[in-house]
Design a protein around this motif. Structure first.
Motif, PDB file in Angstrom:
ATOM      1  N   LYS A 215      42.083  51.380  34.503  1.00 52.41           N
ATOM      2  CA  LYS A 215      41.208  50.337  35.021  1.00 52.41           C
ATOM      3  C   LYS A 215      39.768  50.792  35.203  1.00 52.41           C
ATOM      4  O   LYS A 215      38.823  50.020  34.999  1.00 52.41           O
ATOM      5  CB  LYS A 215      41.750  49.832  36.358  1.00 52.41           C
ATOM      6  N   ILE A 276      48.826  43.481  38.075  1.00 57.80           N
ATOM      7  CA  ILE A 276      48.150  42.195  37.893  1.00 57.80           C
ATOM      8  C   ILE A 276      49.177  41.072  37.801  1.00 57.80           C
ATOM      9  O   ILE A 276      50.371  41.297  37.596  1.00 57.80           O
ATOM     10  CB  ILE A 276      47.274  42.196  36.632  1.00 57.80           C
ATOM     11  N   GLN A 283      43.562  39.519  31.381  1.00 60.64           N
ATOM     12  CA  GLN A 283      42.726  40.360  32.230  1.00 60.64           C
ATOM     13  C   GLN A 283      42.561  41.727  31.577  1.00 60.64           C
ATOM     14  O   GLN A 283      43.454  42.205  30.880  1.00 60.64           O
ATOM     15  CB  GLN A 283      43.358  40.504  33.618  1.00 60.64           C
ATOM     16  N   GLU A 285      42.746  44.538  32.838  1.00 55.84           N
ATOM     17  CA  GLU A 285      43.688  45.541  33.331  1.00 55.84           C
ATOM     18  C   GLU A 285      45.003  45.544  32.563  1.00 55.84           C
ATOM     19  O   GLU A 285      45.771  46.511  32.619  1.00 55.84           O
ATOM     20  CB  GLU A 285      43.987  45.319  34.808  1.00 55.84           C
TER      21      GLU A 285
END
Length: 461
Positions: A215, A276, A283, A285
């Motif tokens: 991340k 997540i 996303q 991530e």
């Protein structure tokens, strides 16, 4: 008033909140079995190839002190650096090609951070249990059971990390020799440093930082969107089918209540290694590991609903549009990747086993002797990159009057040896004027191999 003073205190406090620990739940399914196979194969290659011998030498060895690199019978020298550059270009193009085509397959199945983190999670799951047991153990007081489980986990982590660091150094120092010098301990300071450093990095990244590396530290997550388009394969939640979410009993007519297929069990969130919620959309991530797909399919099977609420799909498919697999960017990437890969293969296959560099004497452009001869001096640097001894004869191509003032005779080169040979050329001053193009021809005894290098002979105008 400063801009900082306009920010609510709650937002400022959230900026300094420590990262919450993620407890991925164990899940089984098609994609998780693929990931396990990928882990076994990749780790097997990493730990096994270092012990594999080829023609009496370690198959893969980067001998930095000797500046030689051995890869399955092929030896590369600093002069072959172009091959490394081409290999890096191929790796970059492969990343662009597969990302544009199928999303973050590298991150989910082959990235070293993913592979080692998955292994550390298996050890943690074996000693501490699944998600609820690990959360309960961390929240509970320190006692004999907690010390035993935590201590055993870290002990196995450290042993595995040390084995990883030892194997890493074994690709730069012959691993059998490195193992033989472990007891009695005779490692050099640099060998010891890199074993411990790489072990510490493995233990820290795979045991503690985990998803934070993906991340915050990995740049790929930040620029992946530049390689995505609406035809790229991604993991997505089918919002039209799943909404509205809500709990229900199995067998009830949930559609009459206005509910979708999502029962809001949050299992897809619990299994995610980055924590997540895939239902919130794509996303950065997301590492495309497929854990949420297997978890959701398992829930759909129990509820008697069709699979695929969370699945590999494209934005166009979600919008009920046609997906185009072959598009211009994919075709261009594929052509470039194929061309450079073929070029690299042919370059390696056709590369010269012997290299000769001709360096003129920089101290004098030319010299004139009492016998009215013009002489030029040269240094011939000859590299035998083969693993067998070679014998060469040196010939000269140029004006007939140009001869060797000092002929080196037969040049013998042992295997993988570098030899510098001094050569002096001479010609009558009346026969040569200005610059004359010449060629040194190195011919191998007992074979048809020859090597030609151009240079110049200088004389007064």
């Amino acid at each position: 008033m400063s801009k900082r003073e306009n920010i609510p205190l709650q937002v400022i406090d959230e900026m300094y909140v420590s990262e919450r620990k993620i407890y991925p739940r164990d899940v089984d399914g098609t994609f998780q079995r693929l990931r396990r196979w990928a882990v076994f194969v990749l780790l097997g290659l990493y730990y096994g190839v270092a012990w594999f011998n080829w023609d009496g030498r370690q198959a893969v060895l980067w001998d930095l002190p000797a500046r030689k690199f051995y890869v399955f019978g092929l030896s590369f020298w600093p002069q072959d650096f172009i091959f490394l550059a081409l290999l890096l270009i191929i790796a970059g193009l492969s990343l662009f090609f597969f990302t544009a085509l199928a999303g973050r397959l590298w991150c989910g199945y082959a990235c070293p951070q993913t592979v080692w983190t998955e292994t550390f999670l298996w050890i943690e799951h074996w000693l501490e249990g699944d998600r609820p047991q690990r959360m309960k153990l961390d929240a509970g007081p320190w006692n004999a059971n907690k010390i035993k489980r935590k201590g055993g986990k870290h002990l196995l982590w450290i042993v595995f990390a040390l084995w990883t660091g030892f194997t890493f150094v074994g690709y730069f120092t012959p691993i059998r020799e490195l193992a033989g010098r472990f007891w009695p301990f005779e490692w050099s300071s640099w060998e010891t440093f890199w074993v411990l450093f790489y072990s510490f990095a493995t233990w820290g990244n795979a045991g503690f930082m985990r998803e934070q590396v993906c991340k915050y530290m990995c740049p790929y997550a930040r620029f992946q969107s530049a390689m995505f388009d609406r035809d790229t394969l991604i993991i997505a939640y089918d919002e039209k089918r799943g909404e509205d979410r809500g709990a229900r009993k199995r067998g009830t007519d949930y559609k009459a209540k206005g509910l979708g297929d999502c029962i809001d069990c949050t299992i897809c969130v619990q299994v995610c290694p980055t924590g997540i919620d895939i239902r919130d959309g794509l996303q950065y991530e997301c590492i495309a590991c497929g854990s949420c797909i297997d978890a959701c399919d398992e829930v759909m099977d129990r509820m008697g609903y069709p699979r695929g609420l969370v699945r590999y799909t494209t934005q166009h498919q979600l919008e009920d549009k046609q997906t185009h697999v072959f598009r211009w960017r994919i075709v261009v990437y594929a052509i470039l990747l194929l061309a450079i890969t073929v070029g690299l293969g042919l370059s390696i296959a056709w590369r010269k086993p012997v290299i000769m560099d001709v360096i003129r004497d920089r101290n004098a452009l030319y010299r004139e002797t009492y016998e009215h001869q013009i002489q030029n001096g040269y240094m011939l640097r000859i590299i035998n990159k083969t693993e067998s001894a070679q014998r060469f004869e040196l010939e000269l191509v140029g004006p007939p009057s140009l001869t060797f003032a000092r002929h080196p005779g037969v040049i013998e080169l042992p295997p993988e040896e570098v030899r510098t040979v001094g050569v002096m050329l001479s010609a009558p001053a009346s026969d040569v004027k200005g610059k004359v193009d010449i060629e040194f021809v190195l011919k191998s005894e007992g074979s048809d191999f020859s090597l030609t290098e151009s240079s110049r002979f200088f004389a007064p105008e």
